[in-house]
Design a protein around this motif. Structure first.
Motif, mmCIF file in Angstrom:
data_model
loop_
_atom_site.group_PDB
_atom_site.id
_atom_site.type_symbol
_atom_site.label_atom_id
_atom_site.label_comp_id
_atom_site.label_asym_id
_atom_site.label_seq_id
_atom_site.Cartn_x
_atom_site.Cartn_y
_atom_site.Cartn_z
ATOM 1 N N GLY A 272 55.852 -23.535 81.360
ATOM 2 C CA GLY A 272 54.872 -24.411 80.716
ATOM 3 C C GLY A 272 54.976 -24.766 79.264
ATOM 4 N N GLY A 273 54.277 -25.582 78.859
ATOM 5 C CA GLY A 273 54.462 -25.646 77.564
ATOM 6 C C GLY A 273 55.338 -26.643 76.723
ATOM 7 N N SER A 274 54.933 -27.417 75.901
ATOM 8 C CA SER A 274 56.119 -28.248 75.100
ATOM 9 C C SER A 274 56.809 -27.693 74.277
ATOM 10 N N ARG A 275 57.908 -28.252 73.448
ATOM 11 C CA ARG A 275 58.501 -27.806 72.549
ATOM 12 C C ARG A 275 57.728 -27.903 71.280
ATOM 13 N N GLU A 276 56.915 -28.962 71.028
ATOM 14 C CA GLU A 276 56.188 -29.033 69.829
ATOM 15 C C GLU A 276 55.035 -28.122 69.953
ATOM 16 N N GLY A 277 54.328 -27.960 71.001
ATOM 17 C CA GLY A 277 53.066 -26.897 71.068
ATOM 18 C C GLY A 277 53.672 -25.518 70.770
ATOM 19 N N LYS A 291 55.227 -8.429 70.806
ATOM 20 C CA LYS A 291 55.951 -8.783 72.131
ATOM 21 C C LYS A 291 55.890 -10.279 72.560
ATOM 22 N N LEU A 292 56.993 -10.636 72.811
ATOM 23 C CA LEU A 292 56.990 -12.187 73.147
ATOM 24 C C LEU A 292 57.983 -12.305 74.433
ATOM 25 N N ASP A 293 57.546 -13.124 75.322
ATOM 26 C CA ASP A 293 58.230 -13.092 76.518
ATOM 27 C C ASP A 293 58.049 -14.531 76.793
ATOM 28 N N LEU A 294 59.379 -15.296 77.062
ATOM 29 C CA LEU A 294 59.252 -16.549 77.294
ATOM 30 C C LEU A 294 60.115 -17.110 78.332
ATOM 31 N N ARG A 295 59.776 -18.004 79.339
ATOM 32 C CA ARG A 295 60.669 -18.364 80.371
ATOM 33 C C ARG A 295 60.482 -19.979 80.553
ATOM 34 N N LEU A 296 61.250 -20.555 79.441
ATOM 35 C CA LEU A 296 61.026 -22.084 79.149
ATOM 36 C C LEU A 296 62.524 -22.936 79.380
ATOM 37 N N PRO A 297 62.983 -22.988 80.348
ATOM 38 C CA PRO A 297 64.262 -23.494 80.575
ATOM 39 C C PRO A 297 64.607 -24.706 79.825
ATOM 40 N N LEU A 298 63.709 -25.764 79.549
ATOM 41 C CA LEU A 298 64.345 -26.799 78.876
ATOM 42 C C LEU A 298 63.407 -26.955 77.415
ATOM 43 N N CYS A 324 68.455 -22.423 78.293
ATOM 44 C CA CYS A 324 69.599 -23.010 78.064
ATOM 45 C C CYS A 324 70.093 -23.967 76.706
ATOM 46 N N LEU A 325 68.777 -23.990 76.149
ATOM 47 C CA LEU A 325 69.341 -25.076 74.616
ATOM 48 C C LEU A 325 69.307 -23.896 73.326
ATOM 49 N N VAL A 326 69.208 -22.628 73.747
ATOM 50 C CA VAL A 326 69.466 -21.549 72.638
ATOM 51 C C VAL A 326 71.048 -21.309 72.562
ATOM 52 N N THR A 327 71.396 -21.329 71.308
ATOM 53 C CA THR A 327 72.861 -21.174 71.062
ATOM 54 C C THR A 327 73.005 -19.740 70.481
#
Length: 475
Positions: A272-277, A291-298, A324-327
């Protein structure tokens, strides 16, 4: 007198035995006396029941043998979509009758009625943790009847127009009670299934003045319009927030957290959540996030990682899943910025691990303080890449490689040679790793305390060693 002392000694011993079913079974088979003492000394019980009428008397008889219970977990495998049933009410009444010492109750045996909660509050006055299913309309003023309650989990299920619930609410003044002010002792709150038109939330938000942890799951809102201002005030003292599958409210919650909460130390956002948010929260937040835990595929990209490196300098744990957008460039920059602080890194099902050679080696060279590493479900991760990271990360104590099908026996050898302090290892579903390598790893890992692995990969020698060294085996 000797018999009494012997019984007390046995009960003390039974309480210190491992909480596995095999331990309880072994003790209970010795004699009827030992069976009785084992039951009376048991403080924790977890049960899975069938929704049948014959279950009720059997359940009542069973609980009568466990007078010392302080923790009870009860589950009935049925979808809680019908109104609160007589069956679940009877079960909760039995719990109220026989378990007055309860501190923790996880009651997932159907929808709970307000009347049964009233009975529970009159007998189980020591409850500090409660997990239940409720139906709509949602009322929370009953929480005030549990003065010791610190941890509350509520799963809200469909059930509009429940006449018996509305009638009980009117008779006990719960509609009017939504307007009175109080201060609940709740420190942890988990809500699932909340909608934007659930007007019963306003009182709850207004009364949670000591809240430290908030978990929202599959929520479409935080209550009706009057709930918003109370919800914002509730955020101010939070230390931990988890938002799972709350797509419609994530951005709004993150914005208010950035504006109102300076005490936040742990954030989890799944699906959930947008890129900008998310970028706005990372850039504007004034908290010292650890601690930061993120599951944001797009949604997650290198801009977010750069902002994390700049604004969250106290971060000790970062977990990324299906990003998938992280390099590699973004991860390497993060590794350089966090080189002296990061103790936990998770890159779960992140294809950047597999598509960019040398990434793990670079991370290992910068993140020498790592204690926990999770590379699960990177199916094509190869030995060469993995081993190149382990060479630099010698202090890892927790390593998870579940589902890494490309790893072979060579990785197991490198693990015990490079990581002498390993305590917890997960190599489940690593089809390239064989029994011989597992045996070699177990025999050469002196600090090992837990291993997740298929039984078929444990040789007789390894199994004996695990048993003799009291290593927990999870299969």
């Amino acid at each position: 007198m000797d018999d009494i002392l012997c019984d007390e000694l046995l009960e003390e011993i039974f309480q210190r035995l491992p909480s596995s079913p095999s331990s309880s079974l072994s003790v209970s088979l010795v004699s009827k006396r030992w069976l009785h003492l084992c039951r009376t000394s048991k403080t924790s019980l977890s049960l899975r029941l069938t929704p049948h009428n014959s279950t009720i008397p059997l359940f009542s008889s069973l609980l009568s043998h466990y007078p010392s219970l302080v923790s009870l977990s009860l589950f009935v495998p049925s979808e809680p979509t019908a109104p609160a049933s007589t069956f679940s009410d009877h079960l909760l009444l039995i719990v109220s009758t026989y378990c007055s010492k309860l501190h923790n109750l996880r009651f997932l045996a159907g929808l709970v009625s307000l009347s049964s909660l009233s009975s529970l509050s009159s007998t189980c006055t020591r409850l500090t943790s409660l997990c239940i299913n409720l139906s709509r309309p949602v009322f929370f003023s009953w929480v005030v009847n549990f003065p010791a309650l610190k941890d509350l989990s509520v799963f809200v299920c469909p059930g509009e127009g429940l006449e018996q619930e509305i009638q009980f609410s009117w008779e006990h003044g719960m509609w009017q009670n939504e307007d009175f002010d109080t201060e609940l002792g709740l420190e942890s709150l988990h809500l699932s299934g909340i909608r934007a038109d659930d007007w019963g939330l306003r009182w709850l938000w207004r009364s949670c003045k000591r809240l430290k942890k908030l978990q929202l799951r599959s929520c479409e809102g935080i209550g009706d319009g009057g709930s918003f201002s109370s919800f914002v005030r509730c955020l101010q003292g939070l230390q931990e927030v988890e938002l799972r599958t709350c797509r419609s409210i994530v951005d709004g919650v993150l914005l208010k957290l950035a504006d109102s909460c300076n005490s936040l130390s742990s954030l989890l956002v799944y699906d959930g959540g947008s890129r900008e948010g998310l970028l706005r929260f990372i850039s504007q937040s004034r908290c010292d996030l650890q601690k930061l835990d993120l599951r944001l595929p797009l949604d997650l990209n290198n801009d977010h990682l750069s902002a994390v490196a700049v604004n969250f300098r106290c971060l000790s744990s970062i977990r990324l899943q299906s990003c998938c957008l992280v390099t590699g460039e973004g991860l390497k920059a993060l590794g350089v910025a966090m080189s002296s602080r990061l103790e936990e890194l998770a890159l779960i099902n992140c294809d950047v691990v597999e598509r960019e050679p040398g990434l793990l080696a670079a991370l290992g060279q910068n993140l020498r303080q790592l204690r926990k590493l999770d590379l699960s479900y990177n199916e094509t991760l190869l030995d060469k890449e993995f081993i190149s990271m382990l060479v630099s990360c010698n202090d890892i104590i927790d390593l998870k490689l579940r589902g890494c099908k490309g790893l072979t026996n060579a990785s197991m050898v490198s693990m015990f040679k490079s990581c002498k302090r390993l305590k917890d290892v997960d190599i489940m579903h690593c089809c390239g790793i064989g029994a011989e390598a597992v045996e070699l790893f177990v025999l050469n890992s002196p600090q090992l305390r837990q291993i997740h692995i298929e039984e078929s990969k444990l040789s007789d020698v390894a199994r004996t060693w695990v048993s003799n060294k009291f290593i927990e085996l999870v299969v």
